[in-house]
Write an enzyme that holds these catalytic residues in place. Structure first.
Site: not given
Ligand code: MRU
Length: 348
Positions: A52-54, A240
Protein backbone atom coordinates in the site's frame (compact mmCIF):
# COMPACT_ATOMS: atom_id res chain seq x y z
CA UNK A 1 20.35 8.06 1.67
CA UNK A 2 21.62 4.96 -0.13
CA UNK A 3 22.67 3.38 3.15
CA UNK A 4 19.15 3.97 4.47
CA UNK A 5 17.60 1.92 1.63
CA UNK A 6 20.06 -0.90 2.28
CA UNK A 7 19.25 -0.86 6.01
CA UNK A 8 15.62 -1.79 5.52
CA UNK A 9 13.90 -4.74 3.90
CA UNK A 10 12.96 -4.09 0.25
CA UNK A 11 9.15 -3.95 0.05
CA UNK A 12 9.04 -4.68 -3.71
CA UNK A 13 11.48 -6.74 -5.78
CA UNK A 14 11.10 -7.86 -9.40
CA UNK A 15 12.63 -11.31 -9.96
CA UNK A 16 12.04 -11.71 -13.72
CA UNK A 17 9.09 -14.07 -13.65
CA UNK A 18 7.67 -13.15 -10.26
CA UNK A 19 7.24 -10.22 -7.89
CA UNK A 20 8.44 -10.48 -4.30
CA UNK A 21 6.69 -8.21 -1.82
CA UNK A 22 7.01 -7.69 1.89
CA UNK A 23 3.53 -8.37 3.31
CA UNK A 24 2.81 -5.05 5.06
CA UNK A 25 -0.43 -6.33 6.57
CA UNK A 26 1.63 -8.57 8.90
CA UNK A 27 4.09 -5.91 10.07
CA UNK A 28 5.53 -5.38 12.61
CA UNK A 29 4.61 -8.78 14.11
CA UNK A 30 6.07 -10.73 11.24
CA UNK A 31 8.46 -9.86 8.43
CA UNK A 32 7.27 -12.18 5.70
CA UNK A 33 7.85 -12.02 1.97
CA UNK A 34 5.38 -13.32 -0.58
CA UNK A 35 6.27 -14.37 -4.14
CA UNK A 36 3.47 -13.45 -6.52
CA UNK A 37 3.52 -15.40 -9.77
CA UNK A 38 0.37 -14.17 -11.50
CA UNK A 39 -1.22 -10.79 -12.00
CA UNK A 40 -4.45 -11.67 -10.18
CA UNK A 41 -2.51 -12.29 -6.96
CA UNK A 42 -0.68 -8.99 -7.41
CA UNK A 43 -4.00 -7.16 -7.83
CA UNK A 44 -5.32 -8.90 -4.69
CA UNK A 45 -2.18 -7.89 -2.77
CA UNK A 46 -3.02 -4.25 -3.58
CA UNK A 47 -6.70 -4.61 -2.63
CA UNK A 48 -5.85 -6.40 0.61
CA UNK A 49 -3.14 -3.83 1.40
CA UNK A 50 -0.28 -6.30 1.60
CA UNK A 51 1.33 -3.54 -0.40
CA UNK A 52 0.00 0.00 0.00
CA UNK A 53 0.99 3.66 -0.24
CA UNK A 54 0.37 5.59 -3.46
CA UNK A 55 3.80 5.34 -5.14
CA UNK A 56 4.23 1.67 -4.17
CA UNK A 57 0.78 0.84 -5.59
CA UNK A 58 1.82 2.45 -8.90
CA UNK A 59 5.07 0.47 -9.05
CA UNK A 60 3.50 -2.86 -8.10
CA UNK A 61 0.71 -2.38 -10.65
CA UNK A 62 3.36 -1.76 -13.33
CA UNK A 63 5.08 -5.06 -12.52
CA UNK A 64 1.65 -6.73 -12.27
CA UNK A 65 0.73 -5.59 -15.77
CA UNK A 66 4.11 -6.73 -17.09
CA UNK A 67 3.65 -10.13 -15.45
CA UNK A 68 0.07 -10.39 -16.72
CA UNK A 69 1.38 -9.70 -20.22
CA UNK A 70 3.97 -12.52 -19.92
CA UNK A 71 1.11 -14.94 -19.27
CA UNK A 72 -0.82 -14.08 -22.45
CA UNK A 73 -0.22 -16.97 -24.85
CA UNK A 74 -0.87 -15.84 -28.37
CA UNK A 75 1.14 -14.74 -31.38
CA UNK A 76 -1.65 -12.41 -32.55
CA UNK A 77 -0.90 -8.81 -31.64
CA UNK A 78 -4.61 -7.90 -31.74
CA UNK A 79 -5.57 -10.68 -29.35
CA UNK A 80 -2.65 -9.77 -27.10
CA UNK A 81 -3.84 -6.17 -26.87
CA UNK A 82 -7.41 -7.18 -26.02
CA UNK A 83 -6.22 -9.48 -23.23
CA UNK A 84 -3.68 -6.93 -21.99
CA UNK A 85 -6.51 -4.45 -21.67
CA UNK A 86 -8.35 -6.90 -19.37
CA UNK A 87 -5.24 -7.16 -17.19
CA UNK A 88 -5.08 -3.37 -16.97
CA UNK A 89 -8.79 -3.18 -16.08
CA UNK A 90 -8.19 -5.57 -13.18
CA UNK A 91 -5.58 -3.20 -11.75
CA UNK A 92 -7.72 -0.11 -12.39
CA UNK A 93 -10.39 -1.67 -10.15
CA UNK A 94 -8.10 -2.30 -7.15
CA UNK A 95 -7.98 1.05 -5.33
CA UNK A 96 -9.56 4.28 -6.61
CA UNK A 97 -7.85 7.17 -4.80
CA UNK A 98 -4.09 6.93 -5.43
CA UNK A 99 -3.61 8.44 -8.87
CA UNK A 100 -0.16 6.84 -9.24
CA UNK A 101 -2.02 3.65 -10.20
CA UNK A 102 -3.80 5.36 -13.11
CA UNK A 103 -0.64 7.16 -14.26
CA UNK A 104 1.06 3.75 -14.34
CA UNK A 105 -1.74 2.25 -16.45
CA UNK A 106 -1.50 5.17 -18.91
CA UNK A 107 2.27 4.76 -19.17
CA UNK A 108 2.04 1.00 -19.67
CA UNK A 109 -0.54 1.56 -22.46
CA UNK A 110 1.84 3.96 -24.21
CA UNK A 111 4.76 1.53 -23.78
CA UNK A 112 3.09 -1.20 -25.86
CA UNK A 113 5.16 -0.55 -28.95
CA UNK A 114 6.63 -3.25 -31.21
CA UNK A 115 5.90 -5.57 -34.12
CA UNK A 116 5.68 -8.91 -32.35
CA UNK A 117 4.12 -10.14 -29.11
CA UNK A 118 7.52 -11.03 -27.53
CA UNK A 119 8.69 -7.51 -28.30
CA UNK A 120 5.60 -6.01 -26.63
CA UNK A 121 6.10 -8.19 -23.58
CA UNK A 122 9.72 -7.06 -23.27
CA UNK A 123 8.71 -3.42 -23.66
CA UNK A 124 6.24 -3.75 -20.76
CA UNK A 125 8.83 -5.27 -18.41
CA UNK A 126 11.29 -2.51 -19.36
CA UNK A 127 8.67 0.17 -18.69
CA UNK A 128 7.79 -1.29 -15.27
CA UNK A 129 11.47 -1.28 -14.27
CA UNK A 130 11.80 2.26 -15.58
CA UNK A 131 8.80 3.43 -13.53
CA UNK A 132 10.34 1.86 -10.40
CA UNK A 133 13.75 3.47 -11.07
CA UNK A 134 12.18 6.88 -11.65
CA UNK A 135 10.16 6.66 -8.44
CA UNK A 136 13.24 5.72 -6.41
CA UNK A 137 15.07 8.72 -7.83
CA UNK A 138 12.07 11.04 -7.35
CA UNK A 139 11.76 10.11 -3.67
CA UNK A 140 15.53 10.51 -3.18
CA UNK A 141 15.42 13.99 -4.69
CA UNK A 142 12.26 15.19 -2.92
CA UNK A 143 13.62 13.91 0.40
CA UNK A 144 16.66 16.15 -0.03
CA UNK A 145 14.46 19.15 -0.85
CA UNK A 146 12.10 18.39 2.03
CA UNK A 147 14.99 18.18 4.48
CA UNK A 148 15.73 21.87 3.84
CA UNK A 149 12.41 22.75 5.52
CA UNK A 150 13.36 20.88 8.69
CA UNK A 151 15.48 22.72 11.22
CA UNK A 152 17.84 21.29 13.81
CA UNK A 153 15.86 20.37 16.93
CA UNK A 154 12.48 20.10 15.17
CA UNK A 155 9.73 17.77 16.33
CA UNK A 156 7.72 16.69 13.30
CA UNK A 157 4.25 15.21 13.36
CA UNK A 158 3.42 12.69 10.62
CA UNK A 159 0.32 10.66 9.80
CA UNK A 160 -0.22 7.26 8.21
CA UNK A 161 2.91 5.84 6.56
CA UNK A 162 4.88 7.72 3.94
CA UNK A 163 8.19 5.89 4.21
CA UNK A 164 10.12 3.38 2.10
CA UNK A 165 7.34 0.79 2.50
CA UNK A 166 4.80 3.14 0.94
CA UNK A 167 7.02 4.17 -1.96
CA UNK A 168 9.33 1.23 -2.75
CA UNK A 169 11.93 4.01 -2.73
CA UNK A 170 13.18 6.39 -0.02
CA UNK A 171 9.80 7.53 1.25
CA UNK A 172 8.24 10.98 1.02
CA UNK A 173 7.45 12.47 4.45
CA UNK A 174 9.79 9.97 6.14
CA UNK A 175 12.35 10.40 3.36
CA UNK A 176 12.60 14.12 4.17
CA UNK A 177 12.95 13.30 7.87
CA UNK A 178 15.67 10.73 7.17
CA UNK A 179 17.54 13.16 4.89
CA UNK A 180 17.38 15.85 7.61
CA UNK A 181 18.85 13.38 10.08
CA UNK A 182 21.64 12.59 7.62
CA UNK A 183 22.41 16.32 7.46
CA UNK A 184 23.19 16.07 11.18
CA UNK A 185 19.98 17.67 12.43
CA UNK A 186 18.50 16.45 15.70
CA UNK A 187 14.96 15.35 14.90
CA UNK A 188 12.06 13.94 16.90
CA UNK A 189 8.93 12.50 15.33
CA UNK A 190 5.40 12.18 16.66
CA UNK A 191 3.58 9.47 14.69
CA UNK A 192 -0.19 9.15 14.84
CA UNK A 193 -1.37 5.56 15.07
CA UNK A 194 -3.72 6.13 12.09
CA UNK A 195 -6.93 4.24 12.69
CA UNK A 196 -8.45 2.13 11.33
CA UNK A 197 -5.54 0.12 9.87
CA UNK A 198 -2.82 1.56 12.09
CA UNK A 199 -0.25 2.32 9.40
CA UNK A 200 1.36 4.84 11.80
CA UNK A 201 1.67 2.45 14.73
CA UNK A 202 2.57 -0.62 12.69
CA UNK A 203 4.65 0.79 9.84
CA UNK A 204 5.89 4.34 10.51
CA UNK A 205 6.98 3.52 14.07
CA UNK A 206 8.69 0.35 12.74
CA UNK A 207 10.55 2.20 9.97
CA UNK A 208 11.66 5.09 12.18
CA UNK A 209 12.86 2.75 14.88
CA UNK A 210 15.00 0.90 12.34
CA UNK A 211 16.39 4.21 11.08
CA UNK A 212 17.30 5.21 14.65
CA UNK A 213 15.05 8.30 14.59
CA UNK A 214 13.38 9.03 17.94
CA UNK A 215 9.64 8.49 17.57
CA UNK A 216 6.72 8.96 19.95
CA UNK A 217 3.54 7.13 19.07
CA UNK A 218 0.26 8.93 19.82
CA UNK A 219 -3.38 8.12 19.11
CA UNK A 220 -4.95 10.22 16.38
CA UNK A 221 -7.02 12.17 18.89
CA UNK A 222 -3.93 13.41 20.78
CA UNK A 223 -2.55 15.54 17.94
CA UNK A 224 -4.35 18.77 18.93
CA UNK A 225 -3.22 18.41 22.53
CA UNK A 226 0.46 18.30 21.57
CA UNK A 227 0.15 21.07 18.95
CA UNK A 228 -1.54 23.31 21.49
CA UNK A 229 1.29 22.63 23.96
CA UNK A 230 3.82 23.92 21.41
CA UNK A 231 5.46 20.51 21.06
CA UNK A 232 5.17 20.27 17.24
CA UNK A 233 7.28 22.40 14.88
CA UNK A 234 5.81 21.16 11.60
CA UNK A 235 3.56 18.52 10.12
CA UNK A 236 4.72 16.49 7.09
CA UNK A 237 2.44 13.97 5.38
CA UNK A 238 2.38 12.14 2.06
CA UNK A 239 -0.40 12.24 -0.53
CA UNK A 240 -2.48 9.92 -2.65
CA UNK A 241 -3.67 12.48 -5.17
CA UNK A 242 -3.04 16.20 -5.57
CA UNK A 243 -5.52 18.15 -7.72
CA UNK A 244 -4.48 20.98 -10.06
CA UNK A 245 -5.31 23.64 -7.45
CA UNK A 246 -3.18 21.96 -4.73
CA UNK A 247 -6.02 20.22 -2.86
CA UNK A 248 -4.58 17.03 -1.35
CA UNK A 249 -6.19 13.62 -0.79
CA UNK A 250 -4.37 11.64 1.87
CA UNK A 251 -5.18 9.13 4.61
CA UNK A 252 -8.34 9.86 6.56
CA UNK A 253 -7.51 12.23 9.42
CA UNK A 254 -5.10 14.36 7.39
CA UNK A 255 -7.67 17.16 7.01
CA UNK A 256 -8.18 17.26 10.79
CA UNK A 257 -4.41 17.63 11.29
CA UNK A 258 -4.21 20.41 8.68
CA UNK A 259 -6.97 22.41 10.39
CA UNK A 260 -5.32 21.93 13.78
CA UNK A 261 -1.95 22.96 12.33
CA UNK A 262 -3.38 26.18 10.89
CA UNK A 263 -5.15 26.99 14.17
CA UNK A 264 -1.82 26.53 16.00
CA UNK A 265 0.31 28.38 13.35
CA UNK A 266 2.28 25.22 12.53
CA UNK A 267 3.52 24.71 8.93
CA UNK A 268 1.72 21.86 7.19
CA UNK A 269 3.80 20.24 4.41
CA UNK A 270 2.81 17.60 1.87
CA UNK A 271 5.60 15.52 0.30
CA UNK A 272 4.85 13.60 -2.89
CA UNK A 273 6.44 12.72 -6.22
CA UNK A 274 4.96 14.32 -9.35
CA UNK A 275 3.35 10.93 -10.15
CA UNK A 276 0.84 11.79 -7.39
CA UNK A 277 -0.29 15.00 -9.11
CA UNK A 278 -3.50 14.88 -11.15
CA UNK A 279 -3.86 18.00 -13.28
CA UNK A 280 -7.01 16.57 -14.89
CA UNK A 281 -8.95 17.42 -11.72
CA UNK A 282 -9.41 21.14 -11.12
CA UNK A 283 -10.01 20.66 -7.40
CA UNK A 284 -10.15 18.04 -4.67
CA UNK A 285 -13.97 17.70 -4.75
CA UNK A 286 -13.65 15.39 -7.74
CA UNK A 287 -11.12 13.01 -6.14
CA UNK A 288 -12.74 9.57 -5.71
CA UNK A 289 -12.61 8.51 -2.07
CA UNK A 290 -12.27 4.81 -1.35
CA UNK A 291 -14.84 3.37 1.08
CA UNK A 292 -13.45 0.25 2.72
CA UNK A 293 -14.79 -2.74 4.62
CA UNK A 294 -16.68 -1.76 7.84
CA UNK A 295 -14.86 -4.51 9.71
CA UNK A 296 -11.70 -2.37 9.60
CA UNK A 297 -13.55 -0.07 12.04
CA UNK A 298 -15.42 -2.63 14.14
CA UNK A 299 -12.36 -4.84 14.68
CA UNK A 300 -8.72 -4.26 15.55
CA UNK A 301 -6.47 -6.95 14.07
CA UNK A 302 -9.53 -9.22 13.86
CA UNK A 303 -10.73 -8.62 17.47
CA UNK A 304 -14.29 -7.17 17.67
CA UNK A 305 -14.44 -3.83 19.52
CA UNK A 306 -17.99 -2.67 18.68
CA UNK A 307 -21.50 -4.08 18.98
CA UNK A 308 -22.36 -6.63 16.29
CA UNK A 309 -24.29 -5.10 13.34
CA UNK A 310 -23.49 -1.46 14.19
CA UNK A 311 -23.74 1.10 11.33
CA UNK A 312 -20.23 2.07 10.20
CA UNK A 313 -18.65 4.59 7.82
CA UNK A 314 -15.12 3.90 6.60
CA UNK A 315 -13.79 6.43 4.07
CA UNK A 316 -10.08 5.65 3.67
CA UNK A 317 -9.04 9.18 2.62
CA UNK A 318 -10.02 12.81 3.03
CA UNK A 319 -9.25 15.96 1.08
CA UNK A 320 -7.35 18.90 2.56
CA UNK A 321 -7.99 22.18 0.79
CA UNK A 322 -4.88 23.86 -0.63
CA UNK A 323 -5.21 26.89 1.66
CA UNK A 324 -4.27 24.65 4.59
CA UNK A 325 -1.09 23.47 2.82
CA UNK A 326 2.06 25.52 3.47
CA UNK A 327 4.05 23.82 0.68
CA UNK A 328 4.07 20.75 -1.55
CA UNK A 329 7.48 19.08 -1.71
CA UNK A 330 8.14 17.30 -5.01
CA UNK A 331 11.28 16.06 -6.76
CA UNK A 332 11.03 19.04 -9.10
CA UNK A 333 10.90 21.67 -6.39
CA UNK A 334 9.03 22.93 -3.36
CA UNK A 335 5.77 24.48 -4.57
CA UNK A 336 3.82 27.13 -2.66
CA UNK A 337 0.70 29.21 -3.44
CA UNK A 338 -0.43 29.85 -6.10
CA UNK A 339 -0.44 26.07 -6.61
CA UNK A 340 -2.25 26.18 -9.97
CA UNK A 341 0.77 27.83 -11.63
CA UNK A 342 3.42 25.94 -9.65
CA UNK A 343 1.98 22.47 -10.23
CA UNK A 344 1.38 23.14 -13.93
CA UNK A 345 4.98 24.27 -14.32
CA UNK A 346 6.47 21.07 -12.88
CA UNK A 347 4.09 18.58 -14.53
CA UNK A 348 4.78 18.77 -18.22
O1 MRU B 1 -4.43 3.28 2.50
P1 MRU B 1 -2.94 3.46 2.35
O2 MRU B 1 -2.15 2.87 3.45
O3 MRU B 1 -2.48 3.03 0.97
O4 MRU B 1 -2.78 5.03 2.42
C1 MRU B 1 -1.50 5.56 2.30
C2 MRU B 1 -1.45 7.00 2.54
O5 MRU B 1 -2.43 7.68 2.69
C3 MRU B 1 -0.10 7.61 2.45
O6 MRU B 1 0.01 8.68 3.33
C4 MRU B 1 0.11 8.11 1.02
O7 MRU B 1 -0.11 7.07 0.10
C5 MRU B 1 1.43 8.66 0.82
S1 MRU B 1 2.59 7.37 0.67
C6 MRU B 1 4.09 8.01 0.32
Amino acid sequence: MAAFRKQIAQPVEWLDNKLRILDQSKLPREQSFVDLVNYQDIASAITEMKVRGAPAIGIVAAYGIALGAQGIETSSKDEFLVRLNQVMQTFAATRPTAVNLFHTIDRMKKAVVGDSVPELKRALVDEAKQIHEEEIEATRRLSQLGAELIQDGFTILTHCNAGPLATAGYGTALGAIQAAKEQGKRINVFATETRPLLQGARLTAWELKQAGIPVTLITDSMAGYFMNQGKINCVIVGADRIAANGDVANKIGTYTLAVLAKENSIPFYVAAPTSTIDLSLASGDKIPIEERNPEEVTRIQGVPIAPEGIEVANPAFDVTRHDYVSAIITEKGVIREPYVEGLKRIVS
